[in-house]
Design a protein around this motif. Structure first.
Motif, mmCIF file in Angstrom:
data_model
loop_
_atom_site.group_PDB
_atom_site.id
_atom_site.type_symbol
_atom_site.label_atom_id
_atom_site.label_comp_id
_atom_site.label_asym_id
_atom_site.label_seq_id
_atom_site.Cartn_x
_atom_site.Cartn_y
_atom_site.Cartn_z
ATOM 1 N N LEU A 1 0.840 -1.197 0.000
ATOM 2 C CA LEU A 1 0.000 0.000 0.000
ATOM 3 C C LEU A 1 0.877 1.249 0.000
ATOM 4 C CD1 LEU A 1 -3.002 0.915 0.159
ATOM 5 C CD2 LEU A 1 -2.658 1.122 2.640
ATOM 6 N N ARG A 2 0.718 2.080 -1.023
ATOM 7 C CA ARG A 2 1.458 3.339 -1.102
ATOM 8 C C ARG A 2 0.802 4.363 -0.181
ATOM 9 N NH1 ARG A 2 2.480 5.202 -7.125
ATOM 10 N NH2 ARG A 2 0.437 6.181 -6.849
ATOM 11 N N SER A 3 1.537 5.382 0.208
ATOM 12 C CA SER A 3 1.030 6.333 1.187
ATOM 13 C C SER A 3 -0.175 7.129 0.698
ATOM 14 C CB SER A 3 2.147 7.302 1.601
ATOM 15 O OG SER A 3 2.680 7.967 0.468
ATOM 16 N N ASP A 4 -0.386 7.205 -0.627
ATOM 17 C CA ASP A 4 -1.557 7.897 -1.155
ATOM 18 C C ASP A 4 -2.769 6.977 -1.273
ATOM 19 O OD1 ASP A 4 -0.752 6.300 -3.227
ATOM 20 O OD2 ASP A 4 -0.538 7.916 -4.703
ATOM 21 N N GLY A 5 -2.665 5.755 -0.740
ATOM 22 C CA GLY A 5 -3.788 4.835 -0.743
ATOM 23 C C GLY A 5 -3.832 3.899 -1.934
ATOM 24 N N VAL A 6 -2.898 4.025 -2.866
ATOM 25 C CA VAL A 6 -2.865 3.172 -4.050
ATOM 26 C C VAL A 6 -2.205 1.838 -3.705
ATOM 27 C CG1 VAL A 6 -1.919 2.904 -6.374
ATOM 28 C CG2 VAL A 6 -2.849 5.108 -5.642
ATOM 29 N N ARG A 7 -2.854 0.751 -4.121
ATOM 30 C CA ARG A 7 -2.265 -0.572 -3.937
ATOM 31 C C ARG A 7 -1.393 -0.910 -5.138
ATOM 32 N NH1 ARG A 7 -7.073 -1.226 -1.139
ATOM 33 N NH2 ARG A 7 -6.914 -2.438 0.798
ATOM 34 N N LEU A 8 -0.161 -1.293 -4.866
ATOM 35 C CA LEU A 8 0.760 -1.676 -5.922
ATOM 36 C C LEU A 8 1.077 -3.165 -5.804
ATOM 37 C CD1 LEU A 8 3.427 1.181 -6.209
ATOM 38 C CD2 LEU A 8 1.351 0.831 -7.544
ATOM 39 N N ALA A 9 0.812 -3.874 -6.884
ATOM 40 C CA ALA A 9 1.246 -5.267 -6.977
ATOM 41 C C ALA A 9 2.630 -5.276 -7.601
ATOM 42 C CB ALA A 9 0.270 -6.069 -7.826
ATOM 43 N N VAL A 10 3.589 -5.880 -6.917
ATOM 44 C CA VAL A 10 4.959 -5.897 -7.420
ATOM 45 C C VAL A 10 5.345 -7.334 -7.751
ATOM 46 C CG1 VAL A 10 5.639 -3.802 -6.227
ATOM 47 C CG2 VAL A 10 5.880 -5.986 -5.051
ATOM 48 N N PHE A 11 6.099 -7.478 -8.865
ATOM 49 C CA PHE A 11 6.437 -8.794 -9.388
ATOM 50 C C PHE A 11 7.936 -8.900 -9.601
ATOM 51 C CE2 PHE A 11 2.254 -7.479 -10.787
ATOM 52 C CZ PHE A 11 1.446 -8.591 -10.527
ATOM 53 N N SER A 12 8.424 -10.143 -9.546
ATOM 54 C CA SER A 12 9.868 -10.365 -9.687
ATOM 55 C C SER A 12 10.357 -10.050 -11.089
ATOM 56 C CB SER A 12 10.220 -11.817 -9.327
ATOM 57 O OG SER A 12 9.480 -12.723 -10.153
ATOM 58 N N ASN A 13 9.521 -10.257 -12.100
ATOM 59 C CA ASN A 13 9.902 -9.955 -13.476
ATOM 60 C C ASN A 13 8.653 -9.936 -14.351
ATOM 61 O OD1 ASN A 13 9.428 -12.786 -14.321
ATOM 62 N ND2 ASN A 13 11.310 -13.180 -13.137
ATOM 63 N N LYS A 14 8.815 -9.526 -15.571
ATOM 64 C CA LYS A 14 7.679 -9.408 -16.480
ATOM 65 C C LYS A 14 7.053 -10.762 -16.781
ATOM 66 C CE LYS A 14 6.385 -7.299 -20.892
ATOM 67 N NZ LYS A 14 6.871 -6.529 -22.071
ATOM 68 N N TRP A 15 7.907 -11.789 -16.928
ATOM 69 C CA TRP A 15 7.386 -13.132 -17.225
ATOM 70 C C TRP A 15 6.476 -13.616 -16.111
ATOM 71 C CZ3 TRP A 15 7.928 -17.754 -14.554
ATOM 72 C CH2 TRP A 15 7.446 -18.897 -15.224
ATOM 73 N N ARG A 16 6.915 -13.449 -14.866
ATOM 74 C CA ARG A 16 6.109 -13.900 -13.732
ATOM 75 C C ARG A 16 4.804 -13.109 -13.660
ATOM 76 N NH1 ARG A 16 3.974 -17.824 -11.185
ATOM 77 N NH2 ARG A 16 3.582 -17.478 -8.963
ATOM 78 N N MET A 17 4.866 -11.833 -13.930
ATOM 79 C CA MET A 17 3.655 -11.012 -13.919
ATOM 80 C C MET A 17 2.651 -11.506 -14.959
ATOM 81 S SD MET A 17 3.183 -6.945 -14.739
ATOM 82 C CE MET A 17 3.481 -7.232 -16.492
ATOM 83 N N GLU A 18 3.130 -11.805 -16.156
ATOM 84 C CA GLU A 18 2.218 -12.239 -17.217
ATOM 85 C C GLU A 18 1.565 -13.576 -16.888
ATOM 86 O OE1 GLU A 18 4.744 -12.137 -20.607
ATOM 87 O OE2 GLU A 18 4.463 -9.982 -20.951
#
Length: 534
Positions: free
Chosen positions: A496-513
């Motif tokens: 959770l970013r301080s402005d209330g936005v949720r960020l999904a973070v991934f190890s790399n583009k392949w894993r995200m896809e």
């Protein structure tokens, strides 16, 4: 305070005098040196700090942070405000390093024009291209200055062709060099044919002397260079490379000037061109797309927050671009984000790290508001008529690290420092219930941002930190459904970013896809890319 009555006509007249612009370039193109040279030619400083290049020079007026002095690069933006030739200049020096693109993006939200600085030997470089993309997206007209013409480099026509072919701007030379790069004999005014010869000052610390020389005299002294220059100017005229104000203001063409900032050659002509050609402030659209008239009640955009400018007081300054109305010190404004009143008793005009109290300001001016702890970049301040200007988006971070205090006894200082740097926009701060407040995740566009955080935490808050790099490379905006979906997945997490936005973070583009295909109905939206090409 001014005794002159405030009328709509006076506000508009004062706005017409303003020229607010930023200098953009790739690192090492000479941006801070040019900023210093412009102030030198405006006679607001006595000597330039740039003497022997980055490694041995004094810190220039606009590079006031200790890290900038040590590394010889600008890692923060700075404001220089001064009067010249009847105009009020607001010159914003931006970070040259790509790791600080977010800061540059914020600065470009506060200007009406930009000077694109090119190295005569290197031409358009990657960071220059990225910053130009921002100018294009914000419809900011660009003046081009080809720097370092006193050193070996490429041919002038080749550089102009690169500008047109690469970024689609039609070059319109205002001055033209006599002599190839590295053998500069002087500059020719394209529209009149007038020739100026320069004698550089020792070390470039003072203004170069300029001498007007008759065409027949310089043609006799430098027959080969003169003949070549005349042929090139004639060719430019044939292909229609003459100045066109409409094309310049619409972003189709760019005036081009040549010179050498370190030698202070051609800098005065650039300053004159900025006064003559750069647009004055105009109506700015609010978040709903409605133009805000220049003579409307006071409104402004906070585009930067900076602490540590006054080491004696450890205060925090917000830089406010005035968009409409007349600012008067002491007036109480409304903070658009909270609806709360904001007093402006401590308002400053800024020149590098030097400050003077400002009593009034007009559209296009930059006002520093001291002790602005409640303000963040992108906030709107206004009086009377409510208005909100478009938010300044955050870039997509590509580097992540967990921050922990290196001294258990400094927990309070650690929390205060992280909160302040987050509020300034120095770094994005992400948290989760799993990690807790003692181990926030710092998210950065570039790794140098971590160095700035570590240095400032140690020096300003006496709270040294440890940084443990996380194996994430990419981020997407998501919601509660995305958080629930990713809770059982590996090589990713939701913060959770301080402005209330949720960020999904991934190890790399392949894993995200792979994960996105697995959860096709869950929103994962991209952020503005750090390459600023989206």
């Amino acid at each position: 305070m001014s005794d002159t009555p405030t009328t709509p006509d006076r506000i508009v007249d004062e706005a017409r005098r303003r020229r607010s612009f930023a200098v953009i370039s790739h690192p090492d193109a000479g941006k801070s040196t040019l900023t210093e040279a412009l102030a030198l030619h405006a006679q607001v400083i006595d000597s330039a700090g740039a003497v022997h290049g980055k490694s041995g020079r004094k810190g220039v007026t606009s590079d006031w942070m200790e890290m900038e002095r040590q590394r010889g690069i600008s890692v923060s933006s700075a404001v220089l405000q001064f009067e010249y030739s009847g105009a009020v200049i607001n010159l914003l020096d931006t970070p040259g390093h790509g790791d600080f693109s977010e800061d540059t993006y914020r600065v470009l939200a506060a200007v009406d024009a930009a000077v694109m600085l090119l190295d005569a030997a290197k031409g358009l470089e990657p960071q220059t291209l990225k910053l130009f993309d921002v100018c294009r997206s914000r419809h900011i007209p660009v003046i081009t200055f080809v720097n370092k013409w006193d050193r070996p480099g490429r041919e002038a026509l080749e550089l102009l062709d690169e500008v047109e072919q690469t970024i689609g701007l039609r070059p319109m030379p205002v001055t033209w060099p006599l002599g190839v790069a590295g053998e500069l004999r002087g500059l020719i005014e394209v529209s009149t044919g007038e020739f100026t010869r320069f004698t550089r000052a020792a070390g470039g610390a003072t203004r170069a002397s300029a001498e007007k020389v008759e065409a027949d005299v310089i043609a006799a002294e430098e027959p080969d260079f003169w003949s070549t220059a005349q042929d090139e100017i004639a060719l430019l005229a044939e292909i229609g490379a003459t100045f066109d104000e409409k094309d310049f203001l619409s972003g189709k063409a760019t005036p081009v000037l040549f010179g050498a900032a370190l030698s202070n050659i051609g800098v005065a002509r650039l300053l004159d061109a900025l006064v003559e050609l750069a647009p004055a402030p105009s109506e700015r659209e609010d978040a709903e797309g409605r133009p805000r008239a220049l003579d409307a009640p006071l409104s402004g955009l906070v585009f930067k927050v900076q602490a540590g400018m006054d080491k004696a007081h450890r205060d925090r300054m917000a830089f406010l671009r005035i968009n409409s109305g007349r600012f008067e010190r002491g007036m109480v404004l409304t903070h658009g984000a909270t609806g709360k009143p904001f007093a402006t008793k401590y308002a400053q005009s800024v020149f590098g790290n030097q400050r003077t109290t400002v009593e009034e300001a007009f559209p296009g001016d930059i006002v520093g508001l001291v002790n602005a702890n409640a303000l963040r970049p992108g906030d709107t301040l206004y009086s009377d008529d409510a208005v909100t200007f478009p938010a300044i988006p955050s870039f997509a971070p590509e580097h992540f690290a967990v921050a922990r205090t290196a001294d258990a006894g400094k927990t309070k200082q650690f929390r205060r420092g992280i909160e302040q740097l987050d509020g300034e926009g120095v770094i994005q701060v992400l948290r989760s219930d799993l990690r807790g407040d003692q181990a926030p995740v710092l998210a950065a566009v570039g790794p140098l941002q971590f160095d700035v955080v570590a240095a400032r935490m140690a020096s300003e808050f006496s709270a040294p930190i440890r940084l443990d790099v996380l194996p994430y490379q990419i981020a997407r905006v998501t919601d509660e459904a995305g958080e629930a979906a990713l809770s059982s997945q590996s090589e990713c997490e939701v913060l959770l970013r301080s402005d209330g936005v949720r960020l999904a973070v991934f190890s790399n583009k392949w894993r995200m896809e792979v994960i996105l295909r697995k959860f096709p109905d869950v929103p994962f939206e991209p952020l503005l890319a750090g390459t600023v090409t989206d």
